[in-house]
Motif scaffolding. Structure first.
Motif, PDB file in Angstrom:
ATOM      1  N   ASN A  24       0.857  -1.071   0.175  1.00 58.16           N
ATOM      2  CA  ASN A  24       0.043  -0.057   0.027  1.00 58.16           C
ATOM      3  C   ASN A  24       0.691   1.159   0.046  1.00 58.16           C
ATOM      4  O   ASN A  24       0.655   2.291  -0.841  1.00 58.16           O
ATOM      5  CB  ASN A  24      -0.941  -0.069   1.338  1.00 58.16           C
ATOM      6  CG  ASN A  24      -2.202  -1.017   0.919  1.00 58.16           C
ATOM      7  OD1 ASN A  24      -2.410  -1.357  -0.085  1.00 58.16           O
ATOM      8  ND2 ASN A  24      -2.376  -1.543   2.135  1.00 58.16           N
ATOM      9  N   TYR A  25       1.995   1.227   0.582  1.00 55.00           N
ATOM     10  CA  TYR A  25       2.981   2.404   0.846  1.00 55.00           C
ATOM     11  C   TYR A  25       3.584   2.638  -0.513  1.00 55.00           C
ATOM     12  O   TYR A  25       3.565   3.662  -1.004  1.00 55.00           O
ATOM     13  CB  TYR A  25       3.979   2.226   1.738  1.00 55.00           C
ATOM     14  CG  TYR A  25       5.069   3.181   1.914  1.00 55.00           C
ATOM     15  CD1 TYR A  25       4.880   4.546   2.806  1.00 55.00           C
ATOM     16  CD2 TYR A  25       6.132   3.164   1.356  1.00 55.00           C
ATOM     17  CE1 TYR A  25       5.834   5.463   2.536  1.00 55.00           C
ATOM     18  CE2 TYR A  25       7.188   4.263   1.259  1.00 55.00           C
ATOM     19  CZ  TYR A  25       6.746   5.304   1.888  1.00 55.00           C
ATOM     20  OH  TYR A  25       7.823   6.355   1.954  1.00 55.00           O
ATOM     21  N   LEU A  26       3.922   1.519  -1.108  1.00 51.73           N
ATOM     22  CA  LEU A  26       4.663   1.781  -2.266  1.00 51.73           C
ATOM     23  C   LEU A  26       3.672   2.166  -3.484  1.00 51.73           C
ATOM     24  O   LEU A  26       4.149   2.968  -4.424  1.00 51.73           O
ATOM     25  CB  LEU A  26       5.356   0.539  -2.995  1.00 51.73           C
ATOM     26  CG  LEU A  26       6.579   0.204  -2.011  1.00 51.73           C
ATOM     27  CD1 LEU A  26       7.285  -1.136  -2.413  1.00 51.73           C
ATOM     28  CD2 LEU A  26       7.772   1.363  -2.555  1.00 51.73           C
ATOM     29  N   ILE A  30       4.384   5.591  -5.537  1.00 52.99           N
ATOM     30  CA  ILE A  30       4.589   5.507  -6.970  1.00 52.99           C
ATOM     31  C   ILE A  30       3.751   6.372  -7.906  1.00 52.99           C
ATOM     32  O   ILE A  30       4.032   6.995  -8.741  1.00 52.99           O
ATOM     33  CB  ILE A  30       4.454   4.020  -7.513  1.00 52.99           C
ATOM     34  CG1 ILE A  30       5.792   3.223  -6.958  1.00 52.99           C
ATOM     35  CG2 ILE A  30       4.150   3.863  -8.997  1.00 52.99           C
ATOM     36  CD1 ILE A  30       5.699   1.583  -7.335  1.00 52.99           C
ATOM     37  N   THR A  31       2.322   6.326  -7.048  1.00 54.35           N
ATOM     38  CA  THR A  31       1.314   7.405  -7.597  1.00 54.35           C
ATOM     39  C   THR A  31       1.822   8.716  -7.586  1.00 54.35           C
ATOM     40  O   THR A  31       1.766   9.403  -8.596  1.00 54.35           O
ATOM     41  CB  THR A  31       0.008   6.984  -6.980  1.00 54.35           C
ATOM     42  OG1 THR A  31      -0.524   5.750  -7.181  1.00 54.35           O
ATOM     43  CG2 THR A  31      -0.891   8.145  -7.510  1.00 54.35           C
ATOM     44  N   LEU A  32       2.383   9.140  -6.278  1.00 52.09           N
ATOM     45  CA  LEU A  32       2.925  10.374  -6.289  1.00 52.09           C
ATOM     46  C   LEU A  32       4.116  10.638  -7.261  1.00 52.09           C
ATOM     47  O   LEU A  32       4.299  11.723  -7.873  1.00 52.09           O
ATOM     48  CB  LEU A  32       3.416  10.669  -4.885  1.00 52.09           C
ATOM     49  CG  LEU A  32       2.570  10.670  -3.862  1.00 52.09           C
ATOM     50  CD1 LEU A  32       3.131  10.844  -2.518  1.00 52.09           C
ATOM     51  CD2 LEU A  32       1.795  12.205  -3.935  1.00 52.09           C
ATOM     52  N   LEU A  33       5.026   9.839  -7.248  1.00 43.99           N
ATOM     53  CA  LEU A  33       6.160   9.873  -8.242  1.00 43.99           C
ATOM     54  C   LEU A  33       5.541  10.094  -9.770  1.00 43.99           C
ATOM     55  O   LEU A  33       5.938  10.878 -10.612  1.00 43.99           O
ATOM     56  CB  LEU A  33       6.990   8.585  -8.348  1.00 43.99           C
ATOM     57  CG  LEU A  33       7.993   8.530  -7.106  1.00 43.99           C
ATOM     58  CD1 LEU A  33       8.735   6.946  -7.316  1.00 43.99           C
ATOM     59  CD2 LEU A  33       8.940   9.513  -7.007  1.00 43.99           C
ATOM     60  N   GLU A  34       4.338   9.287 -10.168  1.00 50.83           N
ATOM     61  CA  GLU A  34       3.907   9.373 -11.505  1.00 50.83           C
ATOM     62  C   GLU A  34       3.181  10.905 -11.582  1.00 50.83           C
ATOM     63  O   GLU A  34       3.523  11.605 -12.838  1.00 50.83           O
ATOM     64  CB  GLU A  34       3.069   8.331 -11.773  1.00 50.83           C
ATOM     65  CG  GLU A  34       3.630   7.034 -11.878  1.00 50.83           C
ATOM     66  CD  GLU A  34       2.468   5.912 -11.955  1.00 50.83           C
ATOM     67  OE1 GLU A  34       1.318   6.018 -11.457  1.00 50.83           O
ATOM     68  OE2 GLU A  34       2.988   4.631 -12.463  1.00 50.83           O
ATOM     69  N   GLY A  37       5.715  13.255 -12.650  1.00 52.44           N
ATOM     70  CA  GLY A  37       6.286  13.359 -14.115  1.00 52.44           C
ATOM     71  C   GLY A  37       7.612  11.861 -13.992  1.00 52.44           C
ATOM     72  O   GLY A  37       8.352  11.825 -14.949  1.00 52.44           O
ATOM     73  N   TYR A  38       7.728  11.362 -12.971  1.00 49.27           N
ATOM     74  CA  TYR A  38       8.695  10.073 -12.981  1.00 49.27           C
ATOM     75  C   TYR A  38       7.996   8.891 -13.352  1.00 49.27           C
ATOM     76  O   TYR A  38       6.870   8.672 -13.189  1.00 49.27           O
ATOM     77  CB  TYR A  38       9.078   9.866 -11.635  1.00 49.27           C
ATOM     78  CG  TYR A  38      10.092  10.974 -10.839  1.00 49.27           C
ATOM     79  CD1 TYR A  38      11.340  11.075 -10.991  1.00 49.27           C
ATOM     80  CD2 TYR A  38       9.451  12.021 -10.143  1.00 49.27           C
ATOM     81  CE1 TYR A  38      12.040  12.381 -10.694  1.00 49.27           C
ATOM     82  CE2 TYR A  38      10.204  13.062  -9.700  1.00 49.27           C
ATOM     83  CZ  TYR A  38      11.586  13.326 -10.004  1.00 49.27           C
ATOM     84  OH  TYR A  38      12.090  14.297  -9.458  1.00 49.27           O
ATOM     85  N   SER A  39       8.756   8.042 -14.256  1.00 48.50           N
ATOM     86  CA  SER A  39       8.388   6.801 -14.500  1.00 48.50           C
ATOM     87  C   SER A  39       8.739   5.881 -13.497  1.00 48.50           C
ATOM     88  O   SER A  39       9.630   5.823 -12.980  1.00 48.50           O
ATOM     89  CB  SER A  39       8.930   6.443 -15.865  1.00 48.50           C
ATOM     90  OG  SER A  39      10.214   6.208 -15.705  1.00 48.50           O
ATOM     91  N   LEU A  40       8.011   4.589 -13.785  1.00 49.71           N
ATOM     92  CA  LEU A  40       8.304   3.551 -12.954  1.00 49.71           C
ATOM     93  C   LEU A  40       9.629   3.045 -13.256  1.00 49.71           C
ATOM     94  O   LEU A  40      10.476   2.468 -12.228  1.00 49.71           O
ATOM     95  CB  LEU A  40       7.285   2.213 -13.112  1.00 49.71           C
ATOM     96  CG  LEU A  40       7.479   0.907 -12.209  1.00 49.71           C
ATOM     97  CD1 LEU A  40       7.610   1.315 -10.756  1.00 49.71           C
ATOM     98  CD2 LEU A  40       6.527   0.014 -12.583  1.00 49.71           C
ATOM     99  N   GLN A  41      10.019   3.134 -14.412  1.00 48.91           N
ATOM    100  CA  GLN A  41      11.343   2.704 -14.800  1.00 48.91           C
ATOM    101  C   GLN A  41      12.572   3.544 -13.964  1.00 48.91           C
ATOM    102  O   GLN A  41      13.562   3.010 -13.688  1.00 48.91           O
ATOM    103  CB  GLN A  41      11.800   2.730 -16.346  1.00 48.91           C
ATOM    104  CG  GLN A  41      12.985   2.536 -16.869  1.00 48.91           C
ATOM    105  CD  GLN A  41      13.323   2.447 -18.272  1.00 48.91           C
ATOM    106  OE1 GLN A  41      12.258   2.508 -18.923  1.00 48.91           O
ATOM    107  NE2 GLN A  41      14.493   2.455 -18.721  1.00 48.91           N
TER     108      GLN A  41
END
Length: 82
Positions: A24-26, A30-34, A37-41
């Motif tokens: 859940n934390y990740l 990851i949603t915040l990173l996206e 503008g950050y990608s999962l990669q």
């Protein structure tokens, strides 16, 4: 005193809860990173770089990363088939 099978059951529940919390934390992270503008990669590359810089990367960390990569590949392959 709690007997051994009961202890094992409690420990398994705690491990499952811990894993669910991390998932859940990740997911939120990851949603915040996206959203920024950050990608999962980019996230995974940064994580790998961070671990590499620790200089004493344990074999079990490498194994877990490889297992995660295989699981991600399996999941994306199954999604593309559906």
């Amino acid at each position: 005193m709690i007997n051994d099978p009961e202890q094992q059951s409690i420990r398994a529940s705690l491990r499952d809860s811990r894993k669910e919390w991390l998932i859940n934390y990740l997911k939120e992270f990851i949603t915040l990173l996206e959203e920024e503008g950050y990608s999962l990669q980019e996230f995974l590359e940064a994580l790998a770089d961070c671990l590499y810089r620790q200089q004493s990367l344990p074999d079990d960390v490498i194994r877990h990363l490889e297992d995660a990569a295989l699981e991600l590949h399996r999941l994306t392959t199954n999604q593309s088939k559906n």
